[in-house]
Design an enzyme around this catalytic site. Structure first.
Site, PDB file in Angstrom:
ATOM      1  N   TYR A 253     -44.407  38.648  -4.376  1.00 30.07           N
ATOM      2  CA  TYR A 253     -43.419  38.539  -4.161  1.00 30.07           C
ATOM      3  C   TYR A 253     -44.343  37.362  -2.366  1.00 30.07           C
ATOM      4  CZ  TYR A 253     -40.381  38.733   0.097  1.00 30.07           C
ATOM      5  OH  TYR A 253     -39.507  37.811   1.362  1.00 30.07           O
TER       6      TYR A 253
HETATM    7  N1  LIG Z   1     -33.973  40.493   5.021  1.00 29.64           N
HETATM    8  C1  LIG Z   1     -35.727  40.810   5.261  1.00 29.64           C
HETATM    9  O1  LIG Z   1     -35.857  41.818   6.060  1.00 29.64           O
HETATM   10  C2  LIG Z   1     -36.149  39.452   5.372  1.00 29.64           C
HETATM   11  C3  LIG Z   1     -38.110  39.117   5.559  1.00 29.64           C
HETATM   12  C4  LIG Z   1     -38.968  38.987   4.982  1.00 29.64           C
HETATM   13  C5  LIG Z   1     -38.511  37.801   4.773  1.00 29.64           C
HETATM   14  N2  LIG Z   1     -36.983  37.168   4.413  1.00 29.64           N
HETATM   15  C6  LIG Z   1     -36.545  36.366   3.959  1.00 29.64           C
HETATM   16  O2  LIG Z   1     -35.333  35.826   4.639  1.00 29.64           O
HETATM   17  C7  LIG Z   1     -34.589  34.965   3.203  1.00 29.64           C
HETATM   18  C8  LIG Z   1     -32.850  35.767   3.422  1.00 29.64           C
HETATM   19  O3  LIG Z   1     -33.597  36.953   3.051  1.00 29.64           O
HETATM   20  P1  LIG Z   1     -32.388  37.871   3.457  1.00 29.64           P
HETATM   21  O4  LIG Z   1     -32.016  38.835   3.373  1.00 29.64           O
HETATM   22  O5  LIG Z   1     -30.678  37.198   3.720  1.00 29.64           O
HETATM   23  O6  LIG Z   1     -31.820  37.556   1.531  1.00 29.64           O
HETATM   24  P2  LIG Z   1     -30.480  37.674   0.368  1.00 29.64           P
HETATM   25  O7  LIG Z   1     -30.969  38.463  -0.812  1.00 29.64           O
HETATM   26  O8  LIG Z   1     -29.422  38.684   0.812  1.00 29.64           O
HETATM   27  O9  LIG Z   1     -30.600  36.608   0.489  1.00 29.64           O
HETATM   28  C9  LIG Z   1     -30.609  35.150  -0.539  1.00 29.64           C
HETATM   29  C10 LIG Z   1     -29.558  34.744  -1.219  1.00 29.64           C
HETATM   30  O10 LIG Z   1     -30.123  34.148  -2.092  1.00 29.64           O
HETATM   31  C11 LIG Z   1     -29.638  33.649  -2.995  1.00 29.64           C
HETATM   32  N3  LIG Z   1     -30.264  33.716  -4.068  1.00 29.64           N
HETATM   33  C12 LIG Z   1     -31.510  34.248  -4.875  1.00 29.64           C
HETATM   34  N4  LIG Z   1     -31.874  33.746  -6.117  1.00 29.64           N
HETATM   35  C13 LIG Z   1     -31.387  31.966  -6.063  1.00 29.64           C
HETATM   36  C14 LIG Z   1     -31.296  31.573  -7.211  1.00 29.64           C
HETATM   37  N5  LIG Z   1     -32.196  31.499  -7.975  1.00 29.64           N
HETATM   38  N6  LIG Z   1     -30.479  30.094  -6.653  1.00 29.64           N
HETATM   39  C15 LIG Z   1     -29.548  30.686  -5.436  1.00 29.64           C
HETATM   40  N7  LIG Z   1     -29.259  31.578  -5.280  1.00 29.64           N
HETATM   41  C16 LIG Z   1     -30.138  32.952  -5.298  1.00 29.64           C
HETATM   42  C17 LIG Z   1     -28.674  35.290  -3.332  1.00 29.64           C
HETATM   43  O11 LIG Z   1     -27.324  35.191  -3.764  1.00 29.64           O
HETATM   44  C18 LIG Z   1     -28.786  35.619  -2.057  1.00 29.64           C
HETATM   45  O12 LIG Z   1     -27.593  35.852  -1.869  1.00 29.64           O
HETATM   46  C19 LIG Z   1     -35.311  35.034   2.162  1.00 29.64           C
HETATM   47  O13 LIG Z   1     -36.596  33.734   1.709  1.00 29.64           O
HETATM   48  C20 LIG Z   1     -36.507  36.812   2.121  1.00 29.64           C
HETATM   49  O14 LIG Z   1     -37.192  36.237   1.825  1.00 29.64           O
HETATM   50  C21 LIG Z   1     -36.511  38.155   4.878  1.00 29.64           C
END
Ligand SMILES: NC(=O)c1ccc[n+]([C@@H]2O[C@H](COP(=O)([O-])OP(=O)(O)OC[C@H]3O[C@@H](n4cnc5c(N)ncnc54)[C@H](O)[C@@H]3O)[C@@H](O)[C@H]2O)c1
Length: 337
Positions: A153
């Site tokens: 990741y």
């Molecule tokens: N939540 C956290 O604490 C956190 C921390 C560090 C980084 N991030 C990053 O922030 C971003 C958002 O995270 P989040 O917590 O909202 O995650 P989340 O999983 O809730 O949202 C990601 C969305 O992307 C969509 N998705 C996944 N694969 C896909 C694909 N192949 N095609 C189209 N859509 C797709 C999913 O359906 C989901 O709705 C991500 O890039 C994640 O890596 C989040």
């Protein structure tokens, strides 16, 4: 009014960001593949809420499907793209690494290709504090080397940063990469610890606490985080004339309109204190199951978010007691418990 295309609008952060940008008067176009990594119903409910605003529209599709993404992009002609869709989660990347390669590498490349073709004013993309990997110097600053990813990741996100830099350099495309730190709050992700703790505490099940509780995280309240993103939209990086033009502590590239920005609360919180804040909000004590450290996990994260403050004048500041109380209130309301 700008047109902002957000990938991942059915996701936790994308949903909150879309709400904030709509409140600021922008038009928001969403793209999400509704992946079944966690409860799809929660994702649908988020989209239903956004669709109540006439300035929001969305398309369901996979990032890997370039034609679907490209059609939407060319139709929407966004001024700005915020790319949040990803295969997220540290632990799942040990089980299903291919999902990370497909979504985060190929999918992100497809988004960058559309951004290049459109010549958007600003492309902003999500990275993660996990790219700091085995670094021990804290708080983590964007100017520290981050070359020791501990999971696939983190490796895919680090690759996204490198990919973003190359497009910024080659195509003069302004790119900001944000590094988020453990984000929590209403509508949060069921695979993340705050959600699992709250569920276990309210349902009376044991909660797993890794590394016997000797863990620290920079918990960031989601509304603070998206406020920071909303402000960064208007601060596209500008390629410096010379390396001397880069201020001390700025991660701006010397050869591209490219910058990395931490968005965190700038506080190293003991995991057990966070659990206690949830217990207090819930009015119930947790049944604790202390476990060993998990492979790929790191014992602590802590953000130096002074660059965000310098660029936008803003610092996330919700403390864990207030944040946990709002999360538990949402959880009770949503799950009727
Ligand atoms: N939540 C956290 O604490 C956190 C921390 C560090 C980084 N991030 C990053 O922030 C971003 C958002 O995270 P989040 O917590 O909202 O995650 P989340 O999983 O809730 O949202 C990601 C969305 O992307 C969509 N998705 C996944 N694969 C896909 C694909 N192949 N095609 C189209 N859509 C797709 C999913 O359906 C989901 O709705 C991500 O890039 C994640 O890596 C989040």
């Amino acid at each position: 009014m700008k047109t902002v295309l957000i990938t991942g609008t059915a996701g936790f952060i994308g949903f909150h960001l879309a709400k904030v940008l709509l409140d600021m008067g922008h038009r928001v176009v969403g793209f999400d593949g509704m992946s079944d990594y966690y409860d799809v119903d929660l994702k649908k409910r988020r989209h239903q809420i956004l669709l109540q605003n006439a300035n929001f529209s969305c398309v369901e599709g996979q990032l890997e499907d370039f034609d679907a993404l490209h059609d939407l992009m060319m139709d929407a002609k966004p001024d700005v793209i915020v790319h949040l869709a990803a295969q997220a989660g540290v632990r799942y990347s040990l089980e299903n690494p291919r999902a990370y390669v497909n979504t985060n590498l190929i999918g992100t490349f497809n988004v960058m290709e559309c951004a290049r073709e459109l010549g958007v004013d600003h492309l902003l993309m999500a990275s993660t504090s996990s790219v700091y990997g085995a670094n021990t110097q804290m708080p983590y600053a964007e100017t520290h080397k981050a070359d020791l990813p501990m999971t696939i990741y983190a490796a895919t996100k680090k690759a996204n940063e490198a990919m973003g830099h190359s497009y910024a350099h080659l195509h003069n495309l302004p790119v900001t990469m944000f590094r988020f730190f453990t984000v929590y709050g209403p509508w949060g992700r069921p695979d993340m610890a705050p959600h699992k703790f709250t569920k276990g505490i309210l349902e009376g099940h044991e909660i797993d606490i890794y590394n016997h509780g000797d863990m620290y995280r920079d918990f960031t309240y989601v509304e603070d985080l998206v406020r920071g993103i909303g402000l960064l939209v208007d601060v596209p990086p500008v390629r410096p004339e010379t390396a001397e033009d880069i201020e001390e502590g700025d991660s701006l590239s010397p050869v591209a309109p490219f910058r990395v920005v931490n968005i965190g609360n700038s506080e190293k919180v003991r995991l057990l204190d966070f659990i206690e804040a949830i217990e207090d909000a819930a009015g119930v004590k947790a049944k604790r199951n202390y476990m060993d450290m998990q492979p790929g996990d790191v014992p602590a994260t802590w953000a130096d978010a002074s660059l965000l403050k310098r660029l936008t004048g803003y610092s996330p500041n919700t403390n864990i007691r207030d944040g946990a109380a709002k999360f538990v209130a949402w959880y009770r309301d949503y799950y009727l418990i």
